[in-house]
Motif scaffolding. Structure first.
Motif, short mmCIF file in Angstrom:
data_model
loop_
_atom_site.label_atom_id
_atom_site.label_comp_id
_atom_site.label_asym_id
_atom_site.label_seq_id
_atom_site.Cartn_x
_atom_site.Cartn_y
_atom_site.Cartn_z
N ASP A 1 109.87 -16.24 21.19
CA ASP A 1 109.33 -15.69 22.43
C ASP A 1 108.39 -14.52 22.17
O ASP A 1 107.45 -14.29 22.94
N ALA A 2 108.61 -13.78 21.08
CA ALA A 2 107.78 -12.61 20.81
C ALA A 2 106.47 -12.96 20.12
O ALA A 2 105.44 -12.32 20.37
N TYR A 3 106.47 -13.99 19.26
CA TYR A 3 105.30 -14.21 18.40
C TYR A 3 104.71 -15.61 18.45
O TYR A 3 103.69 -15.85 17.79
N ALA A 4 105.28 -16.55 19.13
CA ALA A 4 104.79 -17.93 19.07
C ALA A 4 103.38 -18.05 19.61
O ALA A 4 102.54 -18.77 19.04
N ASP A 5 103.06 -17.37 20.72
CA ASP A 5 101.72 -17.49 21.30
C ASP A 5 100.66 -16.94 20.34
O ASP A 5 99.60 -17.56 20.13
N ARG A 6 100.92 -15.78 19.76
CA ARG A 6 99.95 -15.18 18.83
C ARG A 6 99.74 -16.06 17.61
O ARG A 6 98.60 -16.31 17.19
N LEU A 7 100.85 -16.51 17.01
CA LEU A 7 100.74 -17.28 15.78
C LEU A 7 100.08 -18.63 16.02
O LEU A 7 99.33 -19.12 15.16
N THR A 8 100.34 -19.26 17.15
CA THR A 8 99.70 -20.54 17.44
C THR A 8 98.20 -20.37 17.61
O THR A 8 97.40 -21.20 17.13
N ASP A 9 97.77 -19.32 18.30
CA ASP A 9 96.34 -19.08 18.46
C ASP A 9 95.68 -18.83 17.12
O ASP A 9 94.57 -19.32 16.85
N TYR A 10 96.35 -18.07 16.24
CA TYR A 10 95.79 -17.81 14.91
C TYR A 10 95.77 -19.08 14.06
O TYR A 10 94.79 -19.34 13.34
N ALA A 11 96.82 -19.89 14.14
CA ALA A 11 96.84 -21.14 13.37
C ALA A 11 95.76 -22.10 13.86
O ALA A 11 95.16 -22.82 13.05
N TYR A 12 95.48 -22.10 15.14
CA TYR A 12 94.40 -22.96 15.64
C TYR A 12 93.05 -22.49 15.10
O TYR A 12 92.15 -23.30 14.85
N THR A 13 92.89 -21.18 14.92
CA THR A 13 91.65 -20.67 14.32
C THR A 13 91.46 -21.22 12.91
O THR A 13 90.34 -21.53 12.50
N CYS A 14 92.55 -21.39 12.17
CA CYS A 14 92.44 -21.87 10.79
C CYS A 14 92.32 -23.39 10.70
O CYS A 14 91.68 -23.89 9.78
N LEU A 15 92.93 -24.13 11.64
CA LEU A 15 93.01 -25.59 11.51
C LEU A 15 92.16 -26.35 12.53
O LEU A 15 91.83 -27.52 12.28
N ARG A 16 91.85 -25.76 13.69
CA ARG A 16 91.10 -26.43 14.76
C ARG A 16 91.82 -27.69 15.25
O ARG A 16 91.19 -28.64 15.68
N ASP A 17 93.11 -27.69 15.18
CA ASP A 17 93.92 -28.83 15.64
C ASP A 17 95.21 -28.24 16.21
O ASP A 17 95.99 -27.63 15.47
N LEU A 18 95.44 -28.44 17.51
CA LEU A 18 96.59 -27.81 18.15
C LEU A 18 97.90 -28.38 17.64
O LEU A 18 98.87 -27.64 17.44
N ASP A 19 97.98 -29.69 17.40
CA ASP A 19 99.22 -30.27 16.88
C ASP A 19 99.53 -29.75 15.48
O ASP A 19 100.68 -29.40 15.17
N ALA A 20 98.51 -29.71 14.61
CA ALA A 20 98.72 -29.18 13.26
C ALA A 20 99.07 -27.69 13.31
O ALA A 20 99.90 -27.20 12.52
N ALA A 21 98.45 -26.95 14.25
CA ALA A 21 98.78 -25.53 14.38
C ALA A 21 100.23 -25.34 14.83
O ALA A 21 100.93 -24.45 14.33
N ALA A 22 100.72 -26.19 15.75
CA ALA A 22 102.11 -26.09 16.18
C ALA A 22 103.07 -26.40 15.03
O ALA A 22 104.11 -25.73 14.88
N ASP A 23 102.75 -27.39 14.20
CA ASP A 23 103.59 -27.69 13.04
C ASP A 23 103.62 -26.52 12.06
O ASP A 23 104.67 -26.20 11.47
N ALA A 24 102.46 -25.87 11.85
CA ALA A 24 102.42 -24.72 10.94
C ALA A 24 103.27 -23.56 11.46
O ALA A 24 103.98 -22.91 10.68
N VAL A 25 103.22 -23.29 12.76
CA VAL A 25 104.04 -22.22 13.34
C VAL A 25 105.52 -22.57 13.24
O VAL A 25 106.37 -21.71 12.95
N HIS A 26 105.86 -23.83 13.47
CA HIS A 26 107.26 -24.26 13.34
C HIS A 26 107.79 -23.99 11.93
O HIS A 26 108.85 -23.38 11.75
#
Length: 532
Positions: free
Chosen positions: A32-57
């Motif tokens: 709840d504290a960091y998922a939104d931030r980390l997903t947005d940053y992961a999308y910056t690196c991968l340009r794929d929302l599904d891959a970004a969600a897997d990286a945050v997981h």
């Protein structure tokens, strides 16, 4: 950033303590504290929302399993970003992130939003990461350096380039609307142009603004990089990601999954941050010349031995050829003997006394009698001439010198107006234990530690009073040497370095004198008072 939970340092401390105590509610609170931030940053690196969600997981599962590696609670936020970046790097495999432009039709200024997206795509990967981590995610310079594995100076340089390029690209759109009357060159470039700017025309205006003082003043009035990044929409995680993270972290049936995810991040530095493949490749490139030099030395040794054997064989042939098959004596021209005694030098460098050559002992057998013809002169037997044996030239065998342990140090020196930097330590040739003492206006993250042979660790230096100029000295002690790192900073209110801080000029060290070999064949015998 609007829409993100505001997490303070006290919240980070409570989250870290809950993770360390294996609280069942800790994974959900961390998400709840960091998922939104980390997903947005992961999308910056991968340009794929599904891959970004897997990286945050995977990053959050690794954080729950490896929380004992983090040494300082204050660095939890930077640690989570570093874990996310590690998972993104494992999925990208060095490929450049590419993706379609976000929907800008619903933006307040679609043309400016599109220009910002294109300008961000023109930056290098590290420039965009430094820009977004600093201005969009609010990380401190020391945190950005820890996430990306850069020094404070490298991060500051990339941030400056990223801000200038983004603001110039946005200023091209703004000044095309309101700045034609202030700059004749902008007016000439936009002559007879009406409508949205094309990509080519925007790039021309961007290059012009970078070198025009009039347009640079207009850029400062109308454009700010932080507000431009607000035009980029936030990429929120899927709704199902929270359930996946909590289930993987607390469900006993998912133990094998947790182990597999944690084993991917198999290498951490002394501070608990993951070591990416990019850092390993840099170390491999630095070590490659040393390996090539070592192979060259191994090749030279058998060549020298072969040449020595050839020279010895040639000398033996020359000595044997002095007598022919019939046993007749052939007198060869020999060099005059030296007036000084010739000494044999052993391989260890000590001087030995020359061996005495025994004198020739006349033969005790009586000479053979021969009947001479009457009136004939007695035959004179030729006196054999002894040839001196050639003294074989001793060859010195190379003895491999044992490698001694050494503690390598990488010191940042001048850290400018930043609040801290990183000191890198490397244990060479053997495992080393080290201690550190600091004097001056700074603190360090660790005062002692131990490095395996060939391992690299880092010590974070933090300025106590970043608003004032100052300096600090960090002295390390170990069995492999006692290196010293001196750093200084300008502060926010000081323009010149304080008294006692060295300038940024480095005096090259004088090379060690190479031992000279005397050209004279006669060695010098040390005096009686010197040790032999």
């Amino acid at each position: 950033m609007p829409g993100w939970p505001n997490v303070g340092r006290a919240d980070d401390h409570r989250l870290l303590e809950a993770l360390r105590q294996a609280d069942a509610h800790a994974p959900a609170s961390l998400y709840d504290a960091y998922a939104d931030r980390l997903t947005d940053y992961a999308y910056t690196c991968l340009r794929d929302l599904d891959a970004a969600a897997d990286a945050v997981h995977d990053a959050m599962v690794t954080a729950q399993s490896s929380v004992h590696r983090l040494k300082e609670p204050i660095r939890l936020r930077a640690w989570l970003y570093a874990l996310t970046r590690f998972q993104c790097a494992a999925r990208s495999s060095g490929r450049t992130a590419t993706g379609a432009a976000p929907a800008v039709e619903e933006a307040e200024d679609p043309e400016l939003s599109l220009a910002v997206h294109e300008a961000l795509g023109e930056l290098s990967r590290q420039e965009r990461e430094v820009l977004e981590l600093t201005l969009r995610h609010g990380l401190a310079p020391a945190e950005v350096s820890a996430v990306l594995g850069l020094t404070a100076r490298q991060a500051a340089q990339r941030l400056t380039r990223g801000v200038d390029h983004l603001e110039n690209a946005a200023a091209a759109v703004i000044l095309a609307r309101v700045g034609r009357a202030h700059c004749p060159q902008v007016s000439a470039l936009l002559d007879s142009w009406d409508g949205p700017l094309s990509a080519l025309l925007r790039q021309k205006l961007t290059r012009h603004i970078a070198g025009c003082e009039v347009c640079a003043e207009g850029r400062k009035k109308h454009v700010a990089a932080g507000r431009l990044l607000d035009l980029v929409p936030i990429m929120y995680p899927p709704l199902s990601l929270r359930r996946r993270v909590v289930d993987t972290c607390v469900n006993p049936d998912r133990d094998q999954t947790r182990v597999l995810i944690t084993e991917r991040a198999d290498r951490f530095d002394r501070e608990g941050f993951p070591v990416t493949a990019e850092f390993r490749q840099k170390r491999g490139r630095r070590a490659a010349p040393d390996r090539r030099r070592a192979r060259g030395r191994r090749k030279v040794t058998p060549i020298v031995a072969t040449l020595a054997c050839v020279v010895a064989a040639a000398g033996s042939l020359a000595w044997v050829s002095g007598q022919d098959a019939a046993g007749s004596i052939r007198i060869e021209a020999m060099p005059p003997p030296s007036t000084q005694p010739q000494l044999d030098l052993p391989s260890d460098g000590s001087i030995q006394d020359p061996e005495e050559t025994p004198a020739e002992i006349p033969s005790e057998d009586p000479p053979e009698s021969s009947t001479a013809a009457p009136g004939s002169a007695p035959a004179v037997q030729p006196t054999p001439i002894s040839q001196p044996r050639p003294t074989p030239t001793p060859t010195k065998s190379r003895t491999a010198r044992p490698t001694s342990p050494a503690l390598g140090l990488s010191c940042p020196g001048d850290i400018g107006d930043t609040t801290g930097d990183v000191i890198w330590l490397t244990a060479r040739n053997a495992a080393l234990s080290w201690t550190a003492t600091v004097s001056g206006g700074a603190t360090i993250s660790a005062r002692k530690g131990r490095l395996k042979a060939g391992a690299t660790g880092r010590v974070t230096l933090t300025v106590s009073e970043p608003g004032e100029a100052g300096s600090a000295t960090v002295a390390f002690r170990s069995a492999g040497g006692n290196p010293v790192c001196k750093v200084w900073w300008r502060g926010e209110n000081a323009q010149t370095p304080p008294d006692g801080v060295p300038q940024q000029t480095t005096t090259p060290r004088a090379p060690s004198p190479s031992p000279t070999v005397s050209a004279s064949p006669t060695p010098t015998v040390p005096a009686a008072s010197e040790p032999t």
